[in-house]
Design a protein around this motif. Structure first.
Motif, PDB file in Angstrom:
ATOM      1  N   THR A  35       0.801  -1.222   0.000  1.00  0.00           N
ATOM      2  CA  THR A  35       0.000   0.000   0.000  1.00  0.00           C
ATOM      3  C   THR A  35       0.834   1.273   0.000  1.00  0.00           C
ATOM      4  OG1 THR A  35      -0.089  -0.001   2.432  1.00  0.00           O
ATOM      5  CG2 THR A  35      -1.845  -1.179   1.251  1.00  0.00           C
ATOM      6  N   GLY A  36       2.087   1.178   0.446  1.00  0.00           N
ATOM      7  CA  GLY A  36       2.894   2.375   0.621  1.00  0.00           C
ATOM      8  C   GLY A  36       2.446   3.211   1.815  1.00  0.00           C
ATOM      9  N   ALA A  37       1.740   2.597   2.759  1.00  0.00           N
ATOM     10  CA  ALA A  37       1.204   3.325   3.912  1.00  0.00           C
ATOM     11  C   ALA A  37       2.327   3.976   4.713  1.00  0.00           C
ATOM     12  CB  ALA A  37       0.412   2.371   4.807  1.00  0.00           C
ATOM     13  N   ARG A  38       2.069   5.214   5.141  1.00  0.00           N
ATOM     14  CA  ARG A  38       3.018   5.918   5.999  1.00  0.00           C
ATOM     15  C   ARG A  38       2.555   5.929   7.453  1.00  0.00           C
ATOM     16  NH1 ARG A  38       7.392   5.431   4.488  1.00  0.00           N
ATOM     17  NH2 ARG A  38       8.091   7.188   5.794  1.00  0.00           N
ATOM     18  N   ARG A  39       1.312   5.525   7.678  1.00  0.00           N
ATOM     19  CA  ARG A  39       0.770   5.445   9.034  1.00  0.00           C
ATOM     20  C   ARG A  39       0.198   4.051   9.242  1.00  0.00           C
ATOM     21  NH1 ARG A  39      -3.350  10.407   9.561  1.00  0.00           N
ATOM     22  NH2 ARG A  39      -2.792  10.365  11.761  1.00  0.00           N
ATOM     23  N   VAL A  40       0.299   3.538  10.459  1.00  0.00           N
ATOM     24  CA  VAL A  40      -0.288   2.249  10.820  1.00  0.00           C
ATOM     25  C   VAL A  40      -1.034   2.416  12.142  1.00  0.00           C
ATOM     26  CG1 VAL A  40       0.128  -0.168  11.455  1.00  0.00           C
ATOM     27  CG2 VAL A  40       1.476   0.896   9.628  1.00  0.00           C
ATOM     28  N   PHE A  41      -2.289   1.974  12.142  1.00  0.00           N
ATOM     29  CA  PHE A  41      -3.078   1.952  13.368  1.00  0.00           C
ATOM     30  C   PHE A  41      -3.449   0.503  13.665  1.00  0.00           C
ATOM     31  CE2 PHE A  41      -4.053   6.089  11.420  1.00  0.00           C
ATOM     32  CZ  PHE A  41      -3.721   6.948  12.463  1.00  0.00           C
ATOM     33  N   THR A  42      -3.113   0.022  14.848  1.00  0.00           N
ATOM     34  CA  THR A  42      -3.485  -1.324  15.254  1.00  0.00           C
ATOM     35  C   THR A  42      -4.649  -1.209  16.231  1.00  0.00           C
ATOM     36  OG1 THR A  42      -2.030  -1.472  17.186  1.00  0.00           O
ATOM     37  CG2 THR A  42      -1.062  -1.987  15.036  1.00  0.00           C
ATOM     38  N   LEU A  43      -5.723  -1.951  15.963  1.00  0.00           N
ATOM     39  CA  LEU A  43      -6.972  -1.746  16.698  1.00  0.00           C
ATOM     40  C   LEU A  43      -7.133  -2.708  17.874  1.00  0.00           C
ATOM     41  CD1 LEU A  43      -9.418  -1.061  13.719  1.00  0.00           C
ATOM     42  CD2 LEU A  43      -8.035   0.549  15.034  1.00  0.00           C
ATOM     43  N   GLY A  44      -6.105  -2.806  18.704  1.00  0.00           N
ATOM     44  CA  GLY A  44      -6.225  -3.531  19.959  1.00  0.00           C
ATOM     45  C   GLY A  44      -5.913  -5.008  19.901  1.00  0.00           C
TER      46      GLY A  44
END
Length: 228
Positions: free
Chosen positions: A66-75
């Motif tokens: 994806t080339g994502a620059r942010r990652v959020f992990t949802l618990g």
């Protein structure tokens, strides 16, 4: 990656388990349950000790795709709050590289409420990003757009006499749109997406649907509709 619309924005399903949010250049994953095998090993139930390595390699592939620059992990990032202390060297190296390369945020869950970000990243109980609430457990009665995890939903169906179950996202629509992501971890089970506990968590809703990637698109299967 499979594109679809949610809460007035464009998203993409990645690997059938992760969510990419192009406008925020963010990857969202739920329920990694890192170090689950080592947790059970302490109680004498021996499992192959490579679940964290496999899970983090999947995350790295999704970030690269994806080339994502942010990652959020949802618990439920770790299977317990002390899981980060048990990461073997290879898995710890992958995680450290990921948290250096991205703006990484750990949202805590019921399995890891007191976790420490030993390999980088920041920790939050929940967040609001561009009007979207990010938390571990869907909050009954929430009227804002919401992304969560916790339930490990799986779409279950009988096909040619066989029971088939696949990880899926679940969307509740109506006054607000809310989504429960499937578990991303390599060593995670699942709950029937039509389970009443999921329906209750998404109330108030007029409809609840399972989203399953199929042939380059997202197939939407109705799970529940409010009676007219």
């Amino acid at each position: 990656m499979v594109p679809f619309s949610f809460a007035g924005d464009e998203f993409r399903l990645v690997q059938g388990r992760a969510l990419f949010w192009p406008r925020e250049n963010a990857l969202l994953v739920a329920d990694l349950h890192l170090e689950k095998s080592s947790f059970f090993a302490r109680a004498g139930q021996m499992l192959p000790p490579y679940d964290s390595r496999e899970t983090l390699e999947r995350v790295a592939l999704a970030v690269g795709e994806t080339g994502a620059r942010r990652v959020f992990t949802l618990g439920d990032n770790f299977h317990d709050s002390h899981g980060s202390t048990r990461l073997e060297e290879h898995a710890a190296g992958i995680l450290a590289a990921l948290t250096r390369a991205t703006d990484w945020v750990w949202i805590t869950g019921n399995h890891d409420p007191a976790m420490e970000a030993r390999s980088g990243g920041t920790i939050a109980v929940e967040l609001e990003v561009a009007g979207m609430i990010l938390r571990h457990h869907a909050r009954t009665g929430e009227t804002r757009p919401e992304l969560s995890g916790h339930f490990h939903p799986r779409f279950q169906v009988r096909l040619r006499g066989r029971h088939v179950a696949r990880p899926c996202a679940v969307i509740g629509g109506g006054a607000s749109e809310r989504m429960i992501l499937p578990a991303f971890g390599a060593l995670t089970g699942g709950m029937n997406a039509a389970d009443p506990a999921i329906r209750q968590a998404l109330m108030p809703a007029d409809r609840i649907d399972a989203l399953v990637p199929a042939g380059g698109r997202v197939a939407q299967f109705p799970l529940w509709r409010r009676a007219a």
